[in-house]
Motif scaffolding. Structure first.
Motif, PDB file in Angstrom:
ATOM      1  N   ILE A 108     -77.490  13.707  37.153  1.00  0.00           N
ATOM      2  CA  ILE A 108     -77.621  14.577  38.312  1.00  0.00           C
ATOM      3  C   ILE A 108     -79.055  15.087  38.441  1.00  0.00           C
ATOM      4  CG2 ILE A 108     -76.903  16.753  39.382  1.00  0.00           C
ATOM      5  CD1 ILE A 108     -74.212  16.419  38.008  1.00  0.00           C
ATOM      6  N   GLN A 109     -79.637  14.890  39.625  1.00  0.00           N
ATOM      7  CA  GLN A 109     -80.932  15.473  39.947  1.00  0.00           C
ATOM      8  C   GLN A 109     -80.752  16.380  41.155  1.00  0.00           C
ATOM      9  OE1 GLN A 109     -84.029  12.718  41.008  1.00  0.00           O
ATOM     10  NE2 GLN A 109     -85.599  14.292  41.173  1.00  0.00           N
ATOM     11  N   VAL A 110     -81.249  17.597  41.061  1.00  0.00           N
ATOM     12  CA  VAL A 110     -81.132  18.541  42.171  1.00  0.00           C
ATOM     13  C   VAL A 110     -82.517  18.844  42.718  1.00  0.00           C
ATOM     14  CG1 VAL A 110     -78.997  19.579  41.329  1.00  0.00           C
ATOM     15  CG2 VAL A 110     -81.179  20.528  40.608  1.00  0.00           C
ATOM     16  N   LEU A 111     -82.606  18.947  44.042  1.00  0.00           N
ATOM     17  CA  LEU A 111     -83.863  19.242  44.709  1.00  0.00           C
ATOM     18  C   LEU A 111     -83.669  20.401  45.673  1.00  0.00           C
ATOM     19  CD1 LEU A 111     -83.479  15.835  44.675  1.00  0.00           C
ATOM     20  CD2 LEU A 111     -85.904  16.051  45.171  1.00  0.00           C
ATOM     21  N   ASN A 112     -84.615  21.350  45.637  1.00  0.00           N
ATOM     22  CA  ASN A 112     -84.539  22.520  46.499  1.00  0.00           C
ATOM     23  C   ASN A 112     -85.962  22.987  46.784  1.00  0.00           C
ATOM     24  OD1 ASN A 112     -83.797  24.786  47.905  1.00  0.00           O
ATOM     25  ND2 ASN A 112     -83.304  25.984  46.085  1.00  0.00           N
ATOM     26  N   ALA A 113     -86.335  22.999  48.057  1.00  0.00           N
ATOM     27  CA  ALA A 113     -87.715  23.329  48.433  1.00  0.00           C
ATOM     28  C   ALA A 113     -87.972  24.822  48.518  1.00  0.00           C
ATOM     29  CB  ALA A 113     -88.053  22.681  49.772  1.00  0.00           C
ATOM     30  N   TYR A 114     -86.932  25.644  48.427  1.00  0.00           N
ATOM     31  CA  TYR A 114     -87.102  27.088  48.609  1.00  0.00           C
ATOM     32  C   TYR A 114     -87.531  27.773  47.310  1.00  0.00           C
ATOM     33  CZ  TYR A 114     -84.858  26.633  53.152  1.00  0.00           C
ATOM     34  OH  TYR A 114     -84.561  26.286  54.445  1.00  0.00           O
ATOM     35  N   TYR A 149     -70.632  25.122  40.254  1.00  0.00           N
ATOM     36  CA  TYR A 149     -71.469  24.349  39.344  1.00  0.00           C
ATOM     37  C   TYR A 149     -72.904  24.847  39.471  1.00  0.00           C
ATOM     38  CZ  TYR A 149     -74.288  20.592  37.369  1.00  0.00           C
ATOM     39  OH  TYR A 149     -75.191  19.889  36.625  1.00  0.00           O
ATOM     40  N   SER A 150     -73.471  25.237  38.358  1.00  0.00           N
ATOM     41  CA  SER A 150     -74.861  25.690  38.335  1.00  0.00           C
ATOM     42  C   SER A 150     -75.370  25.577  36.907  1.00  0.00           C
ATOM     43  CB  SER A 150     -74.974  27.142  38.821  1.00  0.00           C
ATOM     44  OG  SER A 150     -74.257  28.010  37.957  1.00  0.00           O
ATOM     45  N   PHE A 151     -76.664  25.715  36.756  1.00  0.00           N
ATOM     46  CA  PHE A 151     -77.258  25.756  35.420  1.00  0.00           C
ATOM     47  C   PHE A 151     -78.511  26.611  35.478  1.00  0.00           C
ATOM     48  CE2 PHE A 151     -78.195  21.795  37.604  1.00  0.00           C
ATOM     49  CZ  PHE A 151     -79.591  21.790  37.666  1.00  0.00           C
ATOM     50  N   THR A 152     -78.964  27.058  34.326  1.00  0.00           N
ATOM     51  CA  THR A 152     -80.017  28.064  34.253  1.00  0.00           C
ATOM     52  C   THR A 152     -81.269  27.664  35.010  1.00  0.00           C
ATOM     53  OG1 THR A 152     -79.212  28.703  32.068  1.00  0.00           O
ATOM     54  CG2 THR A 152     -81.405  29.459  32.671  1.00  0.00           C
ATOM     55  N   GLU A 153     -81.671  26.382  34.915  1.00  0.00           N
ATOM     56  CA  GLU A 153     -82.936  25.961  35.504  1.00  0.00           C
ATOM     57  C   GLU A 153     -82.860  25.751  37.012  1.00  0.00           C
ATOM     58  OE1 GLU A 153     -82.312  24.571  31.338  1.00  0.00           O
ATOM     59  OE2 GLU A 153     -81.244  24.304  33.233  1.00  0.00           O
ATOM     60  N   ASN A 154     -81.651  25.730  37.554  1.00  0.00           N
ATOM     61  CA  ASN A 154     -81.477  25.438  38.969  1.00  0.00           C
ATOM     62  C   ASN A 154     -81.631  26.701  39.808  1.00  0.00           C
ATOM     63  OD1 ASN A 154     -80.965  23.991  41.240  1.00  0.00           O
ATOM     64  ND2 ASN A 154     -78.755  23.928  40.977  1.00  0.00           N
ATOM     65  N   SER A 155     -82.020  26.535  41.076  1.00  0.00           N
ATOM     66  CA  SER A 155     -82.218  27.689  41.947  1.00  0.00           C
ATOM     67  C   SER A 155     -81.133  27.817  43.009  1.00  0.00           C
ATOM     68  CB  SER A 155     -83.593  27.600  42.632  1.00  0.00           C
ATOM     69  OG  SER A 155     -83.708  26.380  43.352  1.00  0.00           O
ATOM     70  N   PHE A 156     -80.075  27.031  42.921  1.00  0.00           N
ATOM     71  CA  PHE A 156     -78.952  27.177  43.842  1.00  0.00           C
ATOM     72  C   PHE A 156     -77.666  26.742  43.152  1.00  0.00           C
ATOM     73  CE2 PHE A 156     -80.177  22.771  44.449  1.00  0.00           C
ATOM     74  CZ  PHE A 156     -78.980  22.097  44.617  1.00  0.00           C
ATOM     75  N   THR A 157     -76.552  27.174  43.710  1.00  0.00           N
ATOM     76  CA  THR A 157     -75.255  26.816  43.143  1.00  0.00           C
ATOM     77  C   THR A 157     -74.494  25.921  44.116  1.00  0.00           C
ATOM     78  OG1 THR A 157     -74.187  28.750  44.107  1.00  0.00           O
ATOM     79  CG2 THR A 157     -75.100  28.996  41.884  1.00  0.00           C
ATOM     80  N   MET A 158     -73.517  25.204  43.584  1.00  0.00           N
ATOM     81  CA  MET A 158     -72.631  24.391  44.409  1.00  0.00           C
ATOM     82  C   MET A 158     -71.198  24.870  44.200  1.00  0.00           C
ATOM     83  SD  MET A 158     -74.128  20.512  44.026  1.00  0.00           S
ATOM     84  CE  MET A 158     -75.064  20.719  42.508  1.00  0.00           C
ATOM     85  N   THR A 159     -70.524  25.158  45.284  1.00  0.00           N
ATOM     86  CA  THR A 159     -69.143  25.617  45.220  1.00  0.00           C
ATOM     87  C   THR A 159     -68.205  24.442  45.432  1.00  0.00           C
ATOM     88  OG1 THR A 159     -69.755  27.791  46.065  1.00  0.00           O
ATOM     89  CG2 THR A 159     -67.434  27.177  46.214  1.00  0.00           C
ATOM     90  N   GLY A 160     -67.136  24.413  44.652  1.00  0.00           N
ATOM     91  CA  GLY A 160     -66.169  23.332  44.768  1.00  0.00           C
ATOM     92  C   GLY A 160     -64.756  23.863  44.896  1.00  0.00           C
ATOM     93  N   HIS A 161     -63.888  23.058  45.471  1.00  0.00           N
ATOM     94  CA  HIS A 161     -62.472  23.413  45.570  1.00  0.00           C
ATOM     95  C   HIS A 161     -61.642  22.337  44.872  1.00  0.00           C
ATOM     96  CE1 HIS A 161     -62.245  20.392  48.796  1.00  0.00           C
ATOM     97  NE2 HIS A 161     -63.310  20.981  49.309  1.00  0.00           N
ATOM     98  N   TYR A 162     -60.505  22.749  44.324  1.00  0.00           N
ATOM     99  CA  TYR A 162     -59.692  21.824  43.552  1.00  0.00           C
ATOM    100  C   TYR A 162     -58.942  20.870  44.480  1.00  0.00           C
ATOM    101  CZ  TYR A 162     -56.619  20.004  39.932  1.00  0.00           C
ATOM    102  OH  TYR A 162     -55.970  19.168  39.059  1.00  0.00           O
ATOM    103  N   SER A 163     -58.775  19.640  44.018  1.00  0.00           N
ATOM    104  CA  SER A 163     -58.057  18.622  44.775  1.00  0.00           C
ATOM    105  C   SER A 163     -56.935  18.050  43.921  1.00  0.00           C
ATOM    106  CB  SER A 163     -59.012  17.492  45.181  1.00  0.00           C
ATOM    107  OG  SER A 163     -58.298  16.340  45.593  1.00  0.00           O
ATOM    108  N   LYS A 164     -55.706  18.121  44.420  1.00  0.00           N
ATOM    109  CA  LYS A 164     -54.585  17.517  43.700  1.00  0.00           C
ATOM    110  C   LYS A 164     -54.759  16.011  43.598  1.00  0.00           C
ATOM    111  CE  LYS A 164     -50.929  20.853  44.812  1.00  0.00           C
ATOM    112  NZ  LYS A 164     -49.578  21.017  45.413  1.00  0.00           N
ATOM    113  N   GLU A 165     -55.306  15.426  44.655  1.00  0.00           N
ATOM    114  CA  GLU A 165     -55.485  13.978  44.685  1.00  0.00           C
ATOM    115  C   GLU A 165     -56.418  13.504  43.579  1.00  0.00           C
ATOM    116  OE1 GLU A 165     -57.424  10.583  47.648  1.00  0.00           O
ATOM    117  OE2 GLU A 165     -56.917  12.573  48.430  1.00  0.00           O
TER     118      GLU A 165
END
Length: 250
Positions: free
Chosen positions: A188-194, A138-154
């Motif tokens: 969703i609000q994302v915060l990243n100090a880097y 999950y990412s978007f153009t304005e963001n400076s980091f990505t989030m990786t996810g794994h699928y869950s059957k549950e």
């Protein structure tokens, strides 16, 4: 990829971001690219893909498949009429790229959305890859980091891990107050100090809807840290496309 989508803007030549970022990746000699240059831009080399999965069928080899979700999904669906399902095994993974499923990433054709759970189930059954081996970004153009996810059957969905160096706040739709309970949904609000000296993206509130899975750890893999689900966009907001396709015509 560099030449594709090249154009002029304010007297400067622009190239595809995706085409240029490929320079930093290292590919194995046996990497197979499904897209091949053609007179009309690109064409799909389905025969190479068939040879690849047949070569690794029932051998439990390490294999990684991914890229464009619509292209990959349409290719797998088309193979159902040509060959029997294969069994790539537990060492194979499927990874879908960044962006949201409401945009280009999740559209087969205009107005035809790909349901995440259906994508995983269909591809898993045909290629013989466990559903838990499907990962997403999950990412978007304005963001400076990505989030990786794994699928869950549950959950029948991807569970995304917030990196330790970043923070995500899920805010109430009306009051914008922070939500903290599992199952709460909001903006969703994302915060990243880097990197803030060169990029004004320390804090960004977007029109994507997120759901808190757990504030402290992943209920599936037990990894510490906040986990969320991506529900979709706020009703009435358009899919804005993908930053990787930036060019003179966009």
């Amino acid at each position: 990829m560099k030449a594709f989508g090249r154009g002029e803007f304010l007297g400067k030549t622009l190239e595809s971001y995706l085409g240029n970022i490929l320079d930093i990746f290292t590919y194995r000699d046996d990497t197979i690219f499904l897209l091949k240059p053609s007179q009309n831009g690109f064409s799909v080399d389905v025969d190479s893909f068939i040879r690849y999965i047949m070569e690794h069928d029932k051998k439990d080899h390490y294999a990684a498949l991914g890229g464009s979700t619509p292209l990959f999904y349409k290719t797998v669906l088309s193979l159902k009429e040509k060959i029997k399902p294969v069994e790539l095994g537990e060492k194979a993974i499927v990874h879908t790229g960044g962006g949201g499923w409401d945009g280009r990433k999740g559209n087969i054709n205009i107005g035809t959305m790909i349901e995440r759970w259906r994508f995983v189930e269909d591809v898993s059954k045909f290629l013989g890859i466990p559903e838990e081996n499907f990962t997403d970004t999950y990412s978007f153009t304005e963001n400076s980091f990505t989030m990786t996810g794994h699928y869950s059957k549950e959950y029948r969905d991807y569970i995304f891990h917030v990196p330790k160096w970043a923070k995500v706040i899920i805010r109430d739709f009306k009051t914008l107050k922070p939500l903290k309970r599992s199952g709460d949904r909001g903006l969703i609000q994302v915060l990243n100090a880097y990197g803030t000296e060169g990029f004004a993206g320390a804090s960004i509130l977007v029109d994507d809807i997120g759901e808190i899975v757990d504030y402290n750890r992943c209920p599936i893999c037990n990894t510490e840290g906040m986990t969320i689900k991506i529900i979709g966009r706020v009703k009435g907001t358009e899919a804005k496309g993908c930053g990787a396709t930036l060019g003179g015509d966009n």
